[in-house]
Scaffold this motif. Sequence first.
Motif, PDB file in Angstrom:
ATOM      1  N   GLU A   2       0.827  -1.203   0.000  1.00  0.00           N
ATOM      2  CA  GLU A   2       0.000   0.000   0.000  1.00  0.00           C
ATOM      3  C   GLU A   2       0.862   1.253   0.000  1.00  0.00           C
ATOM      4  N   PHE A   3       1.998   1.198   0.693  1.00  0.00           N
ATOM      5  CA  PHE A   3       2.909   2.340   0.696  1.00  0.00           C
ATOM      6  C   PHE A   3       3.459   2.583  -0.708  1.00  0.00           C
ATOM      7  N   ALA A   4       3.847   1.513  -1.398  1.00  0.00           N
ATOM      8  CA  ALA A   4       4.359   1.644  -2.767  1.00  0.00           C
ATOM      9  C   ALA A   4       3.293   2.233  -3.689  1.00  0.00           C
ATOM     10  N   ASN A   5       2.046   1.797  -3.525  1.00  0.00           N
ATOM     11  CA  ASN A   5       0.961   2.333  -4.343  1.00  0.00           C
ATOM     12  C   ASN A   5       0.716   3.806  -4.038  1.00  0.00           C
ATOM     13  N   TRP A   6       0.818   4.158  -2.767  1.00  0.00           N
ATOM     14  CA  TRP A   6       0.637   5.562  -2.392  1.00  0.00           C
ATOM     15  C   TRP A   6       1.723   6.435  -3.011  1.00  0.00           C
ATOM     16  N   THR A  40       1.031   9.516  -5.514  1.00  0.00           N
ATOM     17  CA  THR A  40       1.464  10.855  -5.119  1.00  0.00           C
ATOM     18  C   THR A  40       2.303  11.504  -6.217  1.00  0.00           C
ATOM     19  N   ARG A  41       3.063  10.706  -6.948  1.00  0.00           N
ATOM     20  CA  ARG A  41       3.889  11.243  -8.026  1.00  0.00           C
ATOM     21  C   ARG A  41       3.085  11.782  -9.199  1.00  0.00           C
ATOM     22  N   THR A  42       1.787  11.551  -9.195  1.00  0.00           N
ATOM     23  CA  THR A  42       0.939  11.991 -10.311  1.00  0.00           C
ATOM     24  C   THR A  42       0.042  13.165  -9.954  1.00  0.00           C
ATOM     25  N   SER A  58       0.238  16.915  -0.390  1.00  0.00           N
ATOM     26  CA  SER A  58       1.469  16.282  -0.867  1.00  0.00           C
ATOM     27  C   SER A  58       2.056  17.039  -2.049  1.00  0.00           C
ATOM     28  N   TYR A  59       3.341  16.798  -2.295  1.00  0.00           N
ATOM     29  CA  TYR A  59       4.057  17.314  -3.465  1.00  0.00           C
ATOM     30  C   TYR A  59       4.441  16.129  -4.343  1.00  0.00           C
ATOM     31  N   ARG A  60       4.189  16.229  -5.616  1.00  0.00           N
ATOM     32  CA  ARG A  60       4.476  15.118  -6.532  1.00  0.00           C
ATOM     33  C   ARG A  60       5.956  14.995  -6.877  1.00  0.00           C
ATOM     34  N   ALA A  61       6.712  16.057  -6.636  1.00  0.00           N
ATOM     35  CA  ALA A  61       8.153  16.038  -6.914  1.00  0.00           C
ATOM     36  C   ALA A  61       8.841  17.037  -6.003  1.00  0.00           C
ATOM     37  N   THR A  62      10.103  16.788  -5.707  1.00  0.00           N
ATOM     38  CA  THR A  62      10.867  17.678  -4.841  1.00  0.00           C
ATOM     39  C   THR A  62      12.197  18.036  -5.486  1.00  0.00           C
ATOM     40  N   GLN A  63      12.666  19.208  -5.183  1.00  0.00           N
ATOM     41  CA  GLN A  63      13.962  19.662  -5.684  1.00  0.00           C
ATOM     42  C   GLN A  63      15.079  18.950  -4.926  1.00  0.00           C
ATOM     43  N   PRO A  64      15.998  18.280  -5.610  1.00  0.00           N
ATOM     44  CA  PRO A  64      17.106  17.597  -4.923  1.00  0.00           C
ATOM     45  C   PRO A  64      17.936  18.567  -4.093  1.00  0.00           C
ATOM     46  N   GLY A  65      18.359  18.113  -2.911  1.00  0.00           N
ATOM     47  CA  GLY A  65      19.210  18.928  -2.060  1.00  0.00           C
ATOM     48  C   GLY A  65      18.495  20.011  -1.284  1.00  0.00           C
ATOM     49  N   LEU A  66      17.149  20.002  -1.302  1.00  0.00           N
ATOM     50  CA  LEU A  66      16.407  21.053  -0.603  1.00  0.00           C
ATOM     51  C   LEU A  66      16.659  21.004   0.901  1.00  0.00           C
ATOM     52  N   PRO A 109      -3.534  32.659   3.152  1.00  0.00           N
ATOM     53  CA  PRO A 109      -4.448  32.470   2.024  1.00  0.00           C
ATOM     54  C   PRO A 109      -3.737  32.203   0.714  1.00  0.00           C
ATOM     55  N   ASN A 110      -2.416  32.447   0.655  1.00  0.00           N
ATOM     56  CA  ASN A 110      -1.676  32.209  -0.582  1.00  0.00           C
ATOM     57  C   ASN A 110      -1.338  30.751  -0.801  1.00  0.00           C
ATOM     58  N   ILE A 111      -1.508  29.898   0.247  1.00  0.00           N
ATOM     59  CA  ILE A 111      -1.226  28.476   0.115  1.00  0.00           C
ATOM     60  C   ILE A 111      -2.503  27.759  -0.284  1.00  0.00           C
ATOM     61  N   SER A 112      -2.510  27.169  -1.455  1.00  0.00           N
ATOM     62  CA  SER A 112      -3.680  26.436  -1.933  1.00  0.00           C
ATOM     63  C   SER A 112      -3.249  25.070  -2.423  1.00  0.00           C
ATOM     64  N   PRO A 113      -2.817  24.202  -1.511  1.00  0.00           N
ATOM     65  CA  PRO A 113      -2.295  22.898  -1.905  1.00  0.00           C
ATOM     66  C   PRO A 113      -3.391  21.901  -2.221  1.00  0.00           C
ATOM     67  N   GLU A 114      -2.977  20.825  -2.887  1.00  0.00           N
ATOM     68  CA  GLU A 114      -3.880  19.724  -3.129  1.00  0.00           C
ATOM     69  C   GLU A 114      -4.010  18.898  -1.853  1.00  0.00           C
ATOM     70  N   PRO A 115      -5.204  18.433  -1.507  1.00  0.00           N
ATOM     71  CA  PRO A 115      -5.344  17.616  -0.294  1.00  0.00           C
ATOM     72  C   PRO A 115      -4.649  16.272  -0.442  1.00  0.00           C
ATOM     73  N   LEU A 116      -4.121  15.772   0.677  1.00  0.00           N
ATOM     74  CA  LEU A 116      -3.469  14.464   0.684  1.00  0.00           C
ATOM     75  C   LEU A 116      -4.514  13.385   0.716  1.00  0.00           C
ATOM     76  N   GLU A 117      -4.348  12.367  -0.111  1.00  0.00           N
ATOM     77  CA  GLU A 117      -5.322  11.281  -0.187  1.00  0.00           C
ATOM     78  C   GLU A 117      -5.251  10.441   1.086  1.00  0.00           C
ATOM     79  N   HIS A 118      -6.431  10.118   1.648  1.00  0.00           N
ATOM     80  CA  HIS A 118      -6.505   9.393   2.910  1.00  0.00           C
ATOM     81  C   HIS A 118      -7.046   7.990   2.724  1.00  0.00           C
ATOM     82  N   LYS A 119      -7.221   7.539   1.534  1.00  0.00           N
ATOM     83  CA  LYS A 119      -7.767   6.223   1.311  1.00  0.00           C
ATOM     84  C   LYS A 119      -6.684   5.187   1.414  1.00  0.00           C
TER      85      LYS A 119
END
Length: 290
Positions: free
Chosen positions: A215-219, A223-225, A249-257, A280-290
């Motif tokens: 399930e972790f691998a599927n998550w 998340t990458r999409t 969640s973030y689908r990708a991260t900058q290396p070395g951050l 109010p400037n932060i409008s992220p996508e919700p993290l999936e809880h399923k």
Amino acid sequence: MGLPLALAGCSPATILSPDGPIADANRTILLNSLVIMLAIVIPTIVATLAFAWWFREGNTKAKYRPDFVYSGRIEMIVWSIPILVILFLGGVIWVGSHDLDPRRPIQSTMPPLEVQVVSLDWKWLFIYPREGIATVNMLMIPVGRPVHFRLTSASVMNTFFVPRLGSMIYTMNRMETELNLRADRPGTIYGQSAHFSGDGFSDMNFGVRSVPPTEFANWVARTRTQGPTLDARGYAALYKQSSNVKPFSYRATQPGLFEAIVSQKIKPQPGPSTGGGRDPNISPEPLEHK
């Protein structure tokens, strides 16, 4: 769903119901210390009551000795018991401090999951460097696999604490600390900030979801999409003070951050100030809880 609703189904935040080997060892130390201290507390209470009863005014058998000065046997009892308690407690603490060194890896046939943790005002950033993703206010880990945390702070000193998994550890600006934990049962566990850090401190909580490895691998794959990318621009938006931030969640991260945050190549936050709240400037996508 908001963070309060996300955490509503979490297990009780207590070290007396461990979900991993580190928390279980912490509980053992706590119980052993309690038993050792009760070995002097209970006899002292009993002796106090016994002396009060024996030397009551109506007891003619009690001897009145106003000139009593010294008794070697009493001195031996009075000093030997506290010394033994100190020796036993010192031994328990000495052994536990070495066995539960936060930097000490947990023995396992599986390689540890690497997670980089950054405490901000007033939220938690979790970066998965090998998977190339990141989350905010939600930590996803596989059951039975050790997790190696590298922790720092982008603002003031804070404390990372998941009571049912184990040891509490500080996050400090321009410094990196390490912690090794493992969850042995699936479920959602309560995590928190345990060091006051300003107006949004009381809402600086997060959920730890321990799931089967598949399930972790599927998550990770899902998340990458979806979601934004955590690069310098994304971090600048997340960096602003905000509280009650929904998990996302973030689908990708900058290396070395993470390394840039630790070395302060990325400017640190100024710290808590008045007027903190949800940005109010932060409008992220919700993290999936399923």
